[in-house]
Write a protein that holds these residues in place. Sequence first.
Motif, PDB file in Angstrom:
ATOM      1  N   TYR A   1      -6.666   7.542   8.147  1.00 50.81           N
ATOM      2  CA  TYR A   1      -6.036   8.442   7.394  1.00 50.81           C
ATOM      3  C   TYR A   1      -6.302   9.735   8.051  1.00 50.81           C
ATOM      4  CZ  TYR A   1     -10.099   9.047   4.552  1.00 50.81           C
ATOM      5  OH  TYR A   1     -11.403   9.310   4.125  1.00 50.81           O
TER       6      TYR A   1
ATOM      7  N   SER B   1      -1.146  11.711   5.602  1.00 49.11           N
ATOM      8  CA  SER B   1      -0.645  10.241   5.927  1.00 49.11           C
ATOM      9  C   SER B   1      -1.710   9.271   5.964  1.00 49.11           C
ATOM     10  CB  SER B   1       0.138  10.347   7.072  1.00 49.11           C
ATOM     11  OG  SER B   1      -0.580  10.627   8.113  1.00 49.11           O
ATOM     12  N   PHE B   2      -1.277   7.903   5.910  1.00 44.71           N
ATOM     13  CA  PHE B   2      -2.114   6.756   6.386  1.00 44.71           C
ATOM     14  C   PHE B   2      -1.720   5.634   6.995  1.00 44.71           C
ATOM     15  CE2 PHE B   2      -0.222   5.255   2.787  1.00 44.71           C
ATOM     16  CZ  PHE B   2      -0.107   3.819   2.716  1.00 44.71           C
TER      17      PHE B   2
ATOM     18  N   SER C   1       1.184   5.657  -0.715  1.00 40.43           N
ATOM     19  CA  SER C   1       0.461   6.845  -0.945  1.00 40.43           C
ATOM     20  C   SER C   1       1.320   7.683  -1.976  1.00 40.43           C
ATOM     21  CB  SER C   1       0.397   7.748   0.173  1.00 40.43           C
ATOM     22  OG  SER C   1       1.475   8.213   0.751  1.00 40.43           O
ATOM     23  N   CYS C   2       0.655   8.472  -2.912  1.00 35.56           N
ATOM     24  CA  CYS C   2       1.297   9.160  -4.037  1.00 35.56           C
ATOM     25  C   CYS C   2       0.244  10.186  -4.352  1.00 35.56           C
ATOM     26  CB  CYS C   2       1.200   8.105  -5.454  1.00 35.56           C
ATOM     27  SG  CYS C   2       2.373   9.022  -6.686  1.00 35.56           S
TER      28      CYS C   2
ATOM     29  N   VAL D   1      -4.158   7.014  -2.262  1.00 36.04           N
ATOM     30  CA  VAL D   1      -3.489   5.650  -1.680  1.00 36.04           C
ATOM     31  C   VAL D   1      -3.682   4.380  -2.622  1.00 36.04           C
ATOM     32  CG1 VAL D   1      -3.408   3.933   0.259  1.00 36.04           C
ATOM     33  CG2 VAL D   1      -3.908   6.347   0.514  1.00 36.04           C
TER      34      VAL D   1
ATOM     35  N   ASN E   1      -2.425  12.777  -3.546  1.00 33.81           N
ATOM     36  CA  ASN E   1      -3.450  12.809  -2.700  1.00 33.81           C
ATOM     37  C   ASN E   1      -4.247  11.260  -2.799  1.00 33.81           C
ATOM     38  OD1 ASN E   1      -3.467  15.356  -1.463  1.00 33.81           O
ATOM     39  ND2 ASN E   1      -3.834  16.238  -3.465  1.00 33.81           N
TER      40      ASN E   1
ATOM     41  N   LEU F   1      -4.393  14.826   1.604  1.00 30.66           N
ATOM     42  CA  LEU F   1      -4.131  13.599   2.228  1.00 30.66           C
ATOM     43  C   LEU F   1      -2.589  13.952   2.912  1.00 30.66           C
ATOM     44  CD1 LEU F   1      -4.451  10.800   2.916  1.00 30.66           C
ATOM     45  CD2 LEU F   1      -3.488  10.180   0.779  1.00 30.66           C
TER      46      LEU F   1
ATOM     47  N   ASP G   1       0.842  -1.228  -0.007  1.00 31.91           N
ATOM     48  CA  ASP G   1       0.120  -0.090  -0.008  1.00 31.91           C
ATOM     49  C   ASP G   1       1.016   1.317   0.086  1.00 31.91           C
ATOM     50  OD1 ASP G   1      -2.057  -1.771   0.113  1.00 31.91           O
ATOM     51  OD2 ASP G   1      -2.802  -0.905   2.306  1.00 31.91           O
TER      52      ASP G   1
END
Length: 176
Positions: free
Chosen positions: A100, A90-91, A64-65, A69, A67, A88, A62
Motif C-alpha cells: 500500500y 491505494s493498495f 478501501s474506504c 482497507v 483511510n 492512504l 478487499d
Amino acid sequence: LVEGPVQKLNYEDGVLYYARSREEGVFDLCAFDLQSHRETVLLGGFSGELGQVYLVDGQYLDFSCDNAVWELELATGFYRLVLFAKELWSFVPTGCGLIYATGSLFDYSIYADGLLLVEHADDYSVDFGLGENGALVYSLEGEDCQMDLAAAFAGIAQPVQFKGYSYIALSSDAEA
C-alpha cells in the motif's frame, strides 16, 4: 443485467462483483450470478468514500474506504478492518500481504504490511509476472526500479534499477 450505476467491477466463475451507491457516502457491495440472474447484497449500507475493490482468491472482497482497507469474506459476510493508514492512497493485495501507498499524487511512501519500502516514489505498481514471486515496480527520481515481493515482505529486498518499460509520448490528437 444490472440496473442503475455500478462501479468497481470484478468477475470470477460466472459472478459479477460490484459496488452500488445508495446515497452520497453510502454504498453496497453486491454480487450478480450471471446464470440465475440473481443479485445478492453482500455488504449493505457501508459509509464512507469507496476506493479500490479487489476480488481475492475468489473468497474475499478487499476494499478501501477513506483511510482504511477492509476484507469481506464472501462465504460468511463477515468483514474486518485489515489496515488503517493516514493518507492512504491505494493498495494491492498480494499472496504475501498488502502493498500500500500513503501520501499524495507523485509522492508516495510504499509499504509491505507496515514495513516502509520506499519514500517519495513518483509512481508504483505490482507486476505479478516479474520474477518468481512478482515484483513491486516503482519510479524514484526518474529511475525505474523493482523489488521482489517475497523479499520485500521479509524485509530483505534490495531495489534493482531496470529498463522494463518503454514509454511512447502521445500527441493531444492521438486516438486511443
